[in-house]
Design an enzyme around this catalytic site. Structure first.
Site, PDB file in Angstrom:
ATOM      1  CG  ASP A   9      -1.815   1.201   1.284  1.00 18.33           C
ATOM      2  OD1 ASP A   9      -2.519   1.442   0.295  1.00 18.33           O
ATOM      3  OD2 ASP A   9      -1.811   1.908   2.321  1.00 18.33           O
ATOM      4  CD  GLU A  94      -2.546   1.651  -3.201  1.00 18.38           C
ATOM      5  OE1 GLU A  94      -3.785   1.632  -3.127  1.00 18.38           O
ATOM      6  OE2 GLU A  94      -1.831   2.129  -2.327  1.00 18.38           O
ATOM      7  CG  ASP A 176      -1.547   3.024   5.845  1.00 18.53           C
ATOM      8  OD1 ASP A 176      -2.460   3.414   5.091  1.00 18.53           O
ATOM      9  OD2 ASP A 176      -0.842   3.785   6.526  1.00 18.53           O
TER      10      ASP A 176
END
Length: 186
Positions: A9, A94, A176
């Site tokens: 992340d 991501e 997170d």
């Protein structure tokens, strides 16, 4: 081959949070002194007359400070990307819409200083060198709002909420780490 997978992340409070719980701070915490020098040097430069010798000398000082910041950031990112590629076979990231995020005037400087695309590029080419795989998940996947234990999705979650409890299963989550686990599982 390690046989390990990791979800990553990307963020502003912590540059990287892995699904294993490792957190890497932003490089700006290491650049406080250099950023202060840059600020003073740019102020001095703005007071000089364009085309003068003192202007060109001060411009050279500012350029050297920018180069120093770039070298420090790249060194830090090389260390992070080496560590990730050597410890994990599959890396899941991501896919962020950085250009869209830069339109937020309050966070645009921090987003630009984070230089996520530079870091992601380093991870990708090093993974290619070592025969590892890098996957990017859909940018619209709600990784922070979904419980990694039961899959329950919370409707709204502002950015200031860093820890939350799932209303369905009662599991406590760090925002997170939960997002990194969801990215890995996706």
């Amino acid at each position: 081959m390690t046989g390990k997978e990791v979800g990553i992340d990307l963020g502003l409070t912590d540059l990287i949070t892995t699904s294993a719980g490792h957190k890497f701070q932003r490089v700006s915490t290491q650049l406080e002194k250099t950023n202060q020098l840059l600020k003073k040097s740019q102020r001095k430069l703005s007071r000089k007359t364009k085309g003068s010798n003192s202007y060109s000398k001060q411009r050279t000082i500012v350029q050297k400070l920018y180069a120093r910041i770039s070298r420090i950031r790249n060194d830090y990112y090389h260390n992070i990307s080496n560590w990730l590629v050597k410890n994990y076979d599959s890396i899941y990231l991501e896919d962020l819409n950085v250009n869209g995020m830069l339109k937020n005037r309050k966070m645009s400087r921090a987003i630009q200083e984070a230089a996520w695309s530079t870091l992601v590029g380093m991870i990708k080419y090093k993974a290619n060198w070592y025969g590892k795989t890098v996957h990017q998940i859909n940018r619209f996947f709600p990784s922070s709002k979904t419980c990694s234990s039961c899959g329950h999705k919370v409707e709204k979650m502002p950015l200031d909420i860093r820890e939350w409890s799932c209303p369905s299963c009662g599991e406590d989550h760090d925002r997170d780490i939960n997002a990194a686990i969801n990215i890995r599982n996706q």
